[in-house]
Design an enzyme around this catalytic site. Structure first.
Site, PDB file in Angstrom:
ATOM      1  N   GLU A 166      -3.102  -6.873   0.975  1.00 28.04           N
ATOM      2  CA  GLU A 166      -2.311  -5.948   1.795  1.00 28.04           C
ATOM      3  C   GLU A 166      -0.855  -6.398   1.953  1.00 28.04           C
ATOM      4  O   GLU A 166      -0.341  -6.556   3.047  1.00 28.04           O
ATOM      5  CB  GLU A 166      -2.988  -5.752   3.157  1.00 28.04           C
ATOM      6  CG  GLU A 166      -4.381  -5.162   3.018  1.00 28.04           C
ATOM      7  CD  GLU A 166      -5.131  -5.022   4.337  1.00 28.04           C
ATOM      8  OE1 GLU A 166      -4.536  -5.316   5.397  1.00 28.04           O
ATOM      9  OE2 GLU A 166      -6.307  -4.613   4.305  1.00 28.04           O
ATOM     10  N   ASP A 210      -5.121  -4.004  -2.026  1.00 26.93           N
ATOM     11  CA  ASP A 210      -4.483  -3.278  -0.926  1.00 26.93           C
ATOM     12  C   ASP A 210      -5.288  -2.023  -0.621  1.00 26.93           C
ATOM     13  O   ASP A 210      -6.235  -1.686  -1.339  1.00 26.93           O
ATOM     14  CB  ASP A 210      -3.042  -2.914  -1.273  1.00 26.93           C
ATOM     15  CG  ASP A 210      -2.098  -3.076  -0.075  1.00 26.93           C
ATOM     16  OD1 ASP A 210      -2.462  -2.601   1.032  1.00 26.93           O
ATOM     17  OD2 ASP A 210      -1.014  -3.665  -0.241  1.00 26.93           O
ATOM     18  N   GLU A 273     -13.596  -2.202  -1.713  1.00 30.73           N
ATOM     19  CA  GLU A 273     -14.104  -2.129  -0.334  1.00 30.73           C
ATOM     20  C   GLU A 273     -14.499  -0.698   0.026  1.00 30.73           C
ATOM     21  O   GLU A 273     -14.237  -0.232   1.130  1.00 30.73           O
ATOM     22  CB  GLU A 273     -13.030  -2.628   0.655  1.00 30.73           C
ATOM     23  CG  GLU A 273     -12.528  -4.018   0.374  1.00 30.73           C
ATOM     24  CD  GLU A 273     -11.525  -4.524   1.399  1.00 30.73           C
ATOM     25  OE1 GLU A 273     -11.453  -3.948   2.524  1.00 30.73           O
ATOM     26  OE2 GLU A 273     -10.799  -5.482   1.097  1.00 30.73           O
TER      27      GLU A 273
END
Length: 367
Positions: A166, A210, A273
């Site tokens: 991120e 990210d 994710e």
């Protein structure tokens, strides 16, 4: 193995507006009518594809025989959800505690799973030790030591690492301001982390990871331009991680647009994710639509993601990982997460049966 750095001539393309043909938009929506696969007879998730299917796990689940059986049945890759994060490993005085991460990595290998490391550097963690007040020379030395020690401890045992997590600003307007950027340089800290990780674990695929890359085209474009710049600086980036915490209200076609642009970099791509909550986050008007309507939109977006992943060249399909295996495992339902006990944001329900999005993924994967 990392791909050769691509040319830097795509910046104009990434900055330009993307136009999707009406026929493509219609194709994206066909998953909305997908039906649920029969629960007891649903095939294992890992049987749906010829690339790894992953899920996260935590030490508290290792003693749950139902969870263990589900993981053995459905996945061939595991990402420790918390145990490898700096907030767990890094202790006061720059001491390290590997007790939880060792247990997770050992368990994964005992089960014959690939183990993926998440994450070495994250702007929001390690902040009790890595502070603005720390002298720069000490900061840099401890930064290097942390990345090299953690990656080196599991040398040869990790299929890959999220090296930096991120790095792009929330709205996609440049890079995120954080202590690592302020002390070491906004891009220099990223390059430094990748160099340390490569030296410590040379066979692992190293990822820049990210979120909201599909949800926010501006952020997706900023992320890809960052990858290009880092590669030009010699950073040993081996792959792109897109978290894919999908907003089910993403406009049709937007997910595929991001994957099309990401694919042109030539790097392996990890859906790292995946989840797809049905409830809106705060700040937006309440969603008064029926559950069926929201399910239909959810299925359409997840189906589009799976199709976009399948459209990648086979060598770029690193893995397809969900953040949790079953609805009951999701961070969204936990009190310390979003505390939504009725949320249903994964491919399997709390009993391990397929949710509506399961069939969309199975169909896209051609199984």
């Amino acid at each position: 193995m990392r791909a050769d750095p691509p040319g830097l001539n795509r910046r104009a393309l990434l900055a330009a507006p993307l136009i999707l043909a009406p026929s493509s938009l219609a194709a994206c929506e066909r998953f909305a009518s997908a039906e649920v696969a029969p629960g007891p007879d649903a095939p294992p998730l890992k049987s749906l594809a010829d690339f790894p299917i992953g899920a996260t796990g935590m030490t508290g689940q290792l003693d749950d025989p139902v969870w263990v059986a589900a993981m053995r049945r459905d996945v061939d890759q595991i990402t420790p959800e918390w145990e490898l994060k700096p907030e767990r490993i890094l202790q006061p005085g720059f001491a390290y505690d590997f007790s939880a991460s060792d247990r997770m990595v050992d368990w994964g290998h005992e089960q014959g799973l690939r183990v993926f490391g998440h994450t070495l550097v994250w702007y929001s963690q390690g902040l009790d030790q890595f502070t603005d007040a720390l002298p720069t020379a000490r900061f840099a030395a401890e930064f290097d030591r942390y990345v090299s020690t953690v990656a080196g401890r599991y040398r040869g045992r990790m299929v890959g690492w999220d090296v930096v997590n991120e790095a792009v600003a929330e709205d996609g307007d440049g890079l995120r301001d954080c202590v690592y950027a302020r002390k070491l340089g906004p891009e220099a800290y990223i390059v430094r982390a990748f160099e340390q990780a490569r030296a410590a674990d040379p066979d692992a695929v190293l990822f820049l990871n990210d979120y909201n890359l599909e949800n926010n085209p501006r952020k997706g474009a900023t992320f890809l331009r960052l990858v290009e710049r880092l590669l030009a600086q010699g950073a040993p980036i081996g792959g792109i991680g897109t978290q894919s915490h999908l907003d089910i209200e993403i406009p049709a076609g937007q997910i595929r647009d991001f994957f099309r642009d990401a694919a042109s970099l030539g790097l392996p791509i990890h859906v790292s994710e995946l989840d797809f909550p049905m409830q809106r986050d705060g700040g937006r008007a309440p969603d008064l639509r029926s559950t069926a309507d929201r399910r239909a939109q959810q299925v359409a977006r997840v189906g589009e993601l799976a199709e976009a992943f399948m459209a990648l060249p086979a060598r770029q399909r690193f893995a397809f990982t969900t953040w949790g295996l079953r609805d009951s495992d999701s961070w969204l339902v936990r009190e310390e997460g979003k505390n939504r006990p009725n949320e249903s944001a994964l491919l399997l329900d709390g009993e391990g049966r397929p949710n509506p999005a399961f069939q969309a993924v199975a169909g896209a994967f051609g199984r």
